[in-house]
Design a protein around this motif. Structure first.
Motif, short mmCIF file in Angstrom:
data_model
loop_
_atom_site.label_atom_id
_atom_site.label_comp_id
_atom_site.label_asym_id
_atom_site.label_seq_id
_atom_site.Cartn_x
_atom_site.Cartn_y
_atom_site.Cartn_z
N ASP A 190 0.82 -1.20 0.00
CA ASP A 190 0.00 0.00 0.00
C ASP A 190 0.86 1.26 0.00
N TYR A 191 1.96 1.22 0.75
CA TYR A 191 2.84 2.38 0.80
C TYR A 191 3.58 2.56 -0.53
N ALA A 192 4.02 1.48 -1.13
CA ALA A 192 4.70 1.57 -2.43
C ALA A 192 3.77 2.20 -3.47
N ILE A 193 2.49 1.82 -3.43
CA ILE A 193 1.52 2.39 -4.37
C ILE A 193 1.30 3.87 -4.07
N ALA A 194 1.10 4.21 -2.79
CA ALA A 194 0.86 5.60 -2.41
C ALA A 194 2.05 6.48 -2.77
N LEU A 195 3.26 5.96 -2.58
CA LEU A 195 4.45 6.74 -2.88
C LEU A 195 4.59 6.95 -4.39
#
Length: 235
Positions: A190-195
């Motif tokens: 989720d963080y990789a996508i948000a970043l």
């Protein structure tokens, strides 16, 4: 074993409420290895004084929005800290910016890459298998987020992980107590996508869209975290 997290940056402010502080990502990653690590954090990018490397069990140098070529007051002290830790053989890991500043401090060349943004899940070839990752497969898929790259590794280092986009993605150092990775095994999906989404407008839309789609492929971050845990436990 206590790991001292040398924090050189944090989760972007717009994402921090959702994903928490950066140190928590590392702690979660290391906790999942089951190795029983404890943690300390030194926010050197916020002006915290550097500890004595001789007093530390293990060092983790984080990612950052900074570049090694930036004019920041904490960069030269960080280089000196890395060189002293390396000379003392204090176990040390660098991730993303940590990978780059270790290479820079120890004689390598780090620059803004002409290839542009590396975002999303990239797949890296395993070129060699140091003791801590003897069981590694032929390739590892791990999230990344960077523009800068290690262009020429230090003479003290050997490349053990590479891709066409990032030829020097993993380095193992000759002192036997230092390793570094360009990608981020501490990032969850989720963080990789948000970043990646946060880079829209800075990186081309097609790069961002490809990065988001790439996260659907299986992640090997847990395996990489396990190798890193073995590295620290073996020192």
């Amino acid at each position: 074993m206590k790991l001292t997290i040398i924090q050189t940056g944090d989760v972007p402010a717009s994402l921090r409420d959702q994903f928490g502080p950066y140190r928590r990502m590392f702690e979660t990653m290391f906790d999942a290895t089951g190795q029983g690590f404890t943690y300390d954090m030194v926010a050197v990018s916020d002006g915290a004084p550097f500890p004595d490397p001789a007093s530390l069990d293990g060092i983790v140098i984080t990612g950052s929005a900074a570049g090694v070529y930036d004019d920041l007051p904490w960069l030269n002290p960080l280089r000196a800290f890395i060189r002293e830790a390396y000379g003392r053989r204090t176990p040390m890991l660098g991730v993303c910016f940590g990978h780059q500043i270790m290479a820079d401090a120890l004689g390598g060349d780090v620059r803004l890459s002409e290839k542009g943004w590396g975002l999303g899940r990239h797949t890296y070839r395993v070129k060699s298998r140091p003791d801590f990752m003897r069981t590694a497969p032929q390739s590892l898929a791990v999230a990344c987020s960077h523009q800068d790259q290690v262009i020429t590794p230090p003479k003290e280092a050997e490349v053990f992980m590479a891709s066409d986009f990032t030829p020097n993605a993993g380095l193992v150092y000759h002192n036997g107590a230092a390793i570094s990775f360009q990608p981020h095994p501490e990032f969850d999906d989720d963080y990789a996508i948000a970043l990646a989404e946060l880079r829209r407008g800075k990186a081309p839309d097609e790069v961002v869209d490809t990065a988001i789609a790439s996260v659907a492929k299986r992640s090997d971050s847990g395996e990489v975290a396990g190798y890193i845990g073995q590295f620290f436990k073996g020192r």
